[in-house]
Design a protein around this motif. Structure first.
Motif, mmCIF file in Angstrom:
data_model
loop_
_atom_site.group_PDB
_atom_site.id
_atom_site.type_symbol
_atom_site.label_atom_id
_atom_site.label_comp_id
_atom_site.label_asym_id
_atom_site.label_seq_id
_atom_site.Cartn_x
_atom_site.Cartn_y
_atom_site.Cartn_z
ATOM 1 N N UNK A 1 36.607 35.587 46.367
ATOM 2 C CA UNK A 1 37.912 35.829 45.782
ATOM 3 C C UNK A 1 37.798 36.216 44.315
ATOM 4 N N UNK A 2 38.870 36.820 43.817
ATOM 5 C CA UNK A 2 38.922 37.114 42.399
ATOM 6 C C UNK A 2 38.851 35.840 41.579
ATOM 7 N N UNK A 3 38.154 35.888 40.459
ATOM 8 C CA UNK A 3 38.110 34.779 39.528
ATOM 9 C C UNK A 3 38.960 35.116 38.311
ATOM 10 N N UNK A 4 39.143 34.137 37.455
ATOM 11 C CA UNK A 4 40.006 34.337 36.289
ATOM 12 C C UNK A 4 39.523 35.493 35.423
ATOM 13 N N UNK A 5 38.204 35.679 35.311
ATOM 14 C CA UNK A 5 37.668 36.746 34.480
ATOM 15 C C UNK A 5 37.858 38.129 35.055
ATOM 16 N N UNK A 6 38.289 38.210 36.322
ATOM 17 C CA UNK A 6 38.493 39.490 36.963
ATOM 18 C C UNK A 6 39.889 40.052 36.748
ATOM 19 N N UNK A 7 40.767 39.308 36.054
ATOM 20 C CA UNK A 7 42.143 39.779 35.904
ATOM 21 C C UNK A 7 42.748 39.307 34.590
ATOM 22 N N UNK A 8 43.823 39.980 34.194
ATOM 23 C CA UNK A 8 44.576 39.657 32.983
ATOM 24 C C UNK A 8 46.049 39.595 33.360
ATOM 25 N N UNK A 9 46.713 38.480 33.084
ATOM 26 C CA UNK A 9 48.138 38.367 33.363
ATOM 27 C C UNK A 9 48.926 39.314 32.464
ATOM 28 N N UNK A 10 49.758 40.144 33.087
ATOM 29 C CA UNK A 10 50.668 41.003 32.339
ATOM 30 C C UNK A 10 52.095 40.466 32.377
#
Length: 395
Positions: A198-207
């Motif tokens: 699964x995606x981890x926190x480092x793979x995304x940025x909350x917009x």
């Protein structure tokens, strides 16, 4: 439960294909609702040219029950058994298939085993999947399956993970209880595999979120052109935004109008730099109406309000009706700021450059070119790294 974009895992154990390969080619048969005068029907054929199984049918209302019936597709057929490959050591099924977007999209995966029997009853392990019109993998972990007999939950089935060497029937079914309607499903393969990462926190940025982490003020606007009569609202409740309304015909154009859900004015909007990511991810659920095709857009200008209406970077996405929240990943390559003001369709491909991704000022979701009602529940919009494979993860 949710459906998460993920990376593909280790080599799969093939279970079923439609390419005449030895060991994975099985006799498939449709099983139609026989209960209390059920009238649902389906057919199955193999498209040898494309190595696909094609399942067509229609779920109809059972007159006696005044409720939709069901259709199943099983290998090797009702009351028949085969010895399928031992999938011990894997974490779940991977079903690669798609459904025509104008028909039913909510289905389930079925497994029957030698050990799931109680007296004369034979249990079926089921797990729900939501299909789109794009051929993709759907990973369904063993933990997502529950056992039933004739549609009723039972407790006498063994834990599915103890039965992985005893699978003797597999299949797909329309959701039960579900909806009446026609369907067209194309199946490419069925396999078992380790769980995708699964995606981890480092793979995304909350917009934009509704949990306080990335708050924005959303509202909706409706088509004002030539007497447009479309209507919509955007409200916030229970940790998500609710975008709902109706797209109607514009009388002067004899074509559907549009509505938009958007964050605050681009003059006021501020978002993190998204240039290190590969696209946008929506966490949302389609809970009503007949519309499942939408457009996602963002503006990169602060003062040019015209650009934020007619020159945004825009891309199509689909979200079928579902009981569960899903994640939809839209890569930057699918966005373009060259599109028709009449239809919203791209007139040229011009994906955003890093400078645009560093200066996002507004997010938008469009209901455009579609006629009917809609209701979306939105949890978040994130900039994210691309998954290494196009796969949905059911949990």
């Amino acid at each position: 439960a949710a459906v998460l974009t993920a990376k593909s895992a280790l080599a799969a154990v093939p279970i079923a294909t439609f390419d005449s390969a030895q060991g994975t080619t099985w006799p498939w048969e449709p099983v139609n609702d026989p209960v209390m005068g059920g009238q649902s029907k389906s057919t199955f054929q193999v498209d040898s040219a494309n190595n696909l199984g094609v399942w067509d049918g229609e779920v109809k209302i059972v007159p006696f029950l005044h409720a939709p019936g069901f259709c199943n597709l099983q290998a090797p057929g009702l009351g028949k058994k085969e010895q399928f490959p031992d999938v011990t050591g894997t974490d779940g099924f991977v079903a690669r298939l798609k459904a025509e977007h104008s028909g039913l999209t909510h289905f389930n995966v079925m497994i029957m085993t030698k050990g799931a029997r109680h007296l004369s009853k034979e249990g079926v392990y089921n797990a729900n999947i939501n299909l789109t019109s794009k051929m993709k993998d759907h990973f369904v972990p063993w933990s997502a399956f529950s056992c039933s007999w004739r549609g009723q939950p039972v407790t006498w089935c063994p834990e599915l993970t103890t039965q992985l060497a005893q699978v003797d029937s597999v299949g797909f079914g329309t959701a039960f209880p579900g909806s009446a309607g026609k369907f067209h499903v194309e199946v490419e393969s069925l396999s078992a595999d380790k769980a995708p990462r699964r995606m981890t926190a480092g793979d995304s940025i909350d917009l934009a979120t509704f949990d306080g982490k990335a708050p924005h003020t959303w509202h909706s606007e409706n088509d004002p052109v030539m007497g447009g009569q479309s209507s919509s609202t955007f409200t916030v409740a229970d940790g998500y935004g609710v975008y709902s309304g109706t797209c109607r015909i514009v009388p002067a154009l004899a074509a559907p109008g549009f509505t938009i859900a958007m964050t605050e004015s681009s003059i006021l909007g501020h978002f993190p730099d998204a240039s290190s990511m590969d696209g946008l991810v929506l966490g949302l659920r389609n809970t009503g109406g007949n519309i499942s095709s939408y457009k996602l857009a963002f503006c990169d200008s602060r003062l040019n309000l015209y650009r934020c209406q007619f020159g945004t970077f825009k891309a199509d996405f689909e979200i079928p009706p579902s009981r569960d929240f899903q994640e939809v990943f839209v890569p930057w390559a699918m966005f373009s700021d060259k599109w028709s003001a009449t239809t919203g369709e791209h007139t040229a491909e011009n994906p955003p450059k890093a400078s645009s991704l560093k200066s996002i000022t507004q997010l938008q979701i469009w209901t455009e070119g579609m006629l009917g009602d809609f209701k979306l529940q939105l949890k978040y919009v994130r900039a994210a790294k691309a998954p290494s494979a196009d796969i949905s993860f059911v949990v």
